[in-house]
Design a protein around this motif. Structure first.
Motif: not given
Length: 669
Positions: A170-171, A196-202, A251-258
């Motif tokens: 992911l990173f 620690k960053i969670q992204v759905p289905n990843e 939604d994924v963009i905002r999740n990553l931003q936060r």
């Protein structure tokens, strides 16, 4: 800050003078923002996609082909940070991550870039932008190293993962050109934060030197010229868009931003504490302090739209007393028909106006998310009000407030089954209404508040606070024992009026309007205030439990009469109290709000017992869901700490750790 258009020389002069500013270069190639001088910088040099006009007909690639190799939204990932540099031009015009001699492509990723090779003059125009970026970057990092001894740079990129025929992270952090011996611990810390960053289905995997090794010129330039600056070249897998067509996943963009905001702040602080002279531990020092004009503008617009929207004022029936008499006359066999004041809003127009608010102008992602959540919650509240006294009202109430969970019902059942406490008398004398009013007035004086106390038959509960009018409404036929009145004063004044008064002192009026489902937090604080003031009773806790059970009965299809009979016949509640409770829950068409009192109390009690500071929740009509954001906004001087504080929180008469109520409350899940 207002964005200025400046020359590179003007930008460099401002940096050397240590001034804060927001600017774009005159050639349009670079955006730079300095809200506060801190020892960390965030760059997104491939975020842009612009081409100057003279090149648009010369390039051999279409928009999609260019987009595919650019790093869209990497500027959004760093927008909350106080120092950012963002490349605005497409990397196909000149690539900021390549040395000047190789910055202009002839071919890239197997494709010819230009229909005809660019002339030396055309190349020179592009290379001048490349040169200016590195002049500004050098001046900035030199200023930060001079002031703070060291600096850390988060160099954000993205990569296309579908071209790989294996599982990719992911990173990815590229470190080949980084001094591992000196900076290794900080690289490892950054890796841990990213994982620690969670992204759905990843899978939350952060690799080092896997898909890329950090060989870009941005890192090379800084590492060569500044021995005390660490560059963390970081690639984000493009899971936030569809690589095949360029469609974004907001939604994924905002999740990553936060979550990237949190990761950057944590890693910056870890580096700064050990490598620089900057004190990162003081509240709010790693982010911009104060209210941005764009935030204030959105807040004012939102408040103007919603300042007269008070849901409870409309949902309370206007014919309670006549329907009570008719219900009793009919021997509890006819469902009451409640009437309501006409609503004074235009639902469609209000929702349309809310939709037009440009929350994207709020640069900080945490604060933007808070405002977007409030706006979304008001869509639901507008629908709730628009469906008043119809079958849709219950559906909309469920959508906004929800319904009791399995855990809520277990807690309600547990409290209901507890035996009576012998030391709590069943009957106590009631106070005269003149005494009640006098006690409320004295309590207002103790809190140094200005407000009104009025008698009103229009309220269902015995006491209610109207926030917009700073008024306490009391039913003329209400009756209170000494202990009940003490609980109500701390409940209504100590929490509801305290938070109203604090919200009126804020520059941001969103805390006067209320955060999403603030009922759970407000009532949780209020019941805790009853406990800590020494006025809670088992009878009161059982009443909260009964509300949960009746709301659940309604959600399962029971009507007003069935719930009334359950309360009156099965629970032994007197007819007046049973009618009032059913009216609270069935008003409007089915109002599920009342189950939140118990669940809110359980949540707030857990926070209190874990020594979590509750004062940030007193700044207005807040929500525990945004606790961390509230703390940050107070630290950054965006929100004022609460001037008024609940007396029982600061000087509790009940101290947990001993007594019967410790045992009782320990059974709540």
């Amino acid at each position: 800050m207002t964005t200025q258009v400046l020359s590179p020389d003007e930008i460099i002069r401002l940096i050397r003078k240590g001034e804060c500013f927001d600017a774009q270069t005159r050639d349009g190639g670079l955006k730079i923002k300095i809200e506060r001088y801190v020892p960390y910088v965030c760059t997104a040099i491939h975020a842009g996609s612009k081409l100057r006009e003279s090149l648009k007909t010369r390039i051999a690639l279409d928009d999609y082909q260019r987009w595919y190799e650019e790093d869209p939204h990497t500027d959004a990932f760093i927008s909350s940070m106080p120092i950012t540099l963002v490349g605005c031009d497409s990397r196909y015009e000149y690539d900021l991550n390549r040395r000047p001699v190789a910055a202009i492509y002839e071919t890239a990723w197997g494709k010819d870039v230009w229909k005809k090779k660019l002339s030396p003059r055309e190349q020179s125009q592009s290379l001048r932008k490349h040169h200016n970026y590195y002049r500004i970057l050098r001046a900035l990092v030199a200023r930060l190293e001079e002031r703070f001894e060291a600096c850390i740079v988060f160099d954000m990129h993205s990569y296309n993962w579908k071209r790989w025929d294996r599982e990719v992270p992911l990173f990815n952090i590229g470190t080949v050109r980084v001094d591992q011996e000196r900076f290794g611990p900080y690289i490892n810390h950054w890796q841990q934060e990213l994982e620690k960053i969670q992204v759905p289905n990843e899978n939350s995997v952060c690799a080092i030197n896997d898909v890329f090794e950090g060989l870009g010129y941005n890192l090379e330039f800084l590492s060569t010229n500044f021995s005390n600056t660490l560059v963390l070249a970081t690639e984000v897998k493009k899971v936030y868009c569809d690589e095949s067509n360029g469609i974004d996943y907001p939604d994924v963009i905002r999740n990553l931003q936060r979550h990237l905001k949190t990761a950057i702040l944590n890693s910056a602080r870890h580096f700064i504490d050990k490598e620089t002279s900057y004190n990162s531990q003081a509240p709010g020092v790693l982010l911009h302090n104060g209210i941005d004009p764009s935030l204030l503008k959105i807040d004012r617009q939102l408040h103007k739209l919603l300042r007269n929207f008070e849901l409870l004022a409309y949902v309370n029936p206007i014919n309670i007393d006549t329907e009570r008499k008719r219900f009793f006359k009919k021997k509890y066999n006819e469902v009451p028909h409640f009437r309501y004041s006409p609503i004074k809003i235009h639902p469609f127009e209000l929702k349309q106006s809310l939709s037009n608010l440009k929350t994207q102008e709020i640069s900080d992602v945490s604060i933007r998310y808070l405002y977007e959540a409030v706006i979304n919650s008001y869509f639901d509240k507008v629908d709730l009000l628009a469906s008043l006294n119809s079958k849709k009202f219950l559906y909309n109430s469920l959508r906004y407030f929800g319904r009791p969970s399995h855990n809520d019902l277990q807690n309600a059942q547990y409290l209901s089954l507890l035996p009576a406490i012998p030391s709590e008398p069943k009957r106590m004398p009631y106070l005269e209404m003149e005494q009640v009013i006098q006690r409320f007035e004295e309590a207002m004086d103790r809190y140094e508040m200005k407000g009104k106390i009025e008698l009103s038959k229009r309220v269902i509960s015995q006491v209610m606070v109207l926030n917009s009018r700073k008024t306490v409404l009391i039913r003329p036929d209400a009756h209170f024992t000494e202990r009940e009145l003490g609980a109500l004063i701390e409940h209504e004044l100590g929490v509801h009026m305290v938070t109203t008064q604090n919200s009126n002192l804020q520059d941001l009026k969103i805390f006067n309007l209320g955060l999403p489902v603030n009922t759970r937090t407000q009532e949780g604080l209020a019941i805790l205030a009853e406990l800590l003031s020494g006025n809670i009773t088992l009878k009161r806790l059982k009443k909260l439990a009964t509300r949960v059970k009746v709301v659940d009965m309604m959600c399962n299809g029971a009507d007003f009469n069935q719930c009334f009979r359950y309360l009156h016949q099965d629970e032994g509640m007197n007819p007046n109290d049973a009618f009032s409770l059913c009216t609270r829950i069935f008003r409007g068409g089915g109002f599920t709000k009342d189950y939140l009192y118990l669940s809110g109390f359980v949540k707030i009690l857990r926070m209190y017992l874990n020594d979590i500071d509750l004062s940030p929740l007193l700044v207005g009509k807040t929500s525990t869901d945004f606790y961390d954001t509230l703390v940050e906004m107070i630290d950054r001087e965006i929100v004022k700490p609460p001037l008024y504080k609940t007396h029982s929180f600061t000087a509790p008469k009940y101290e947990p750790g001993h007594g019967l109520y410790d045992y009782i409350l320990s059974g709540l899940q």
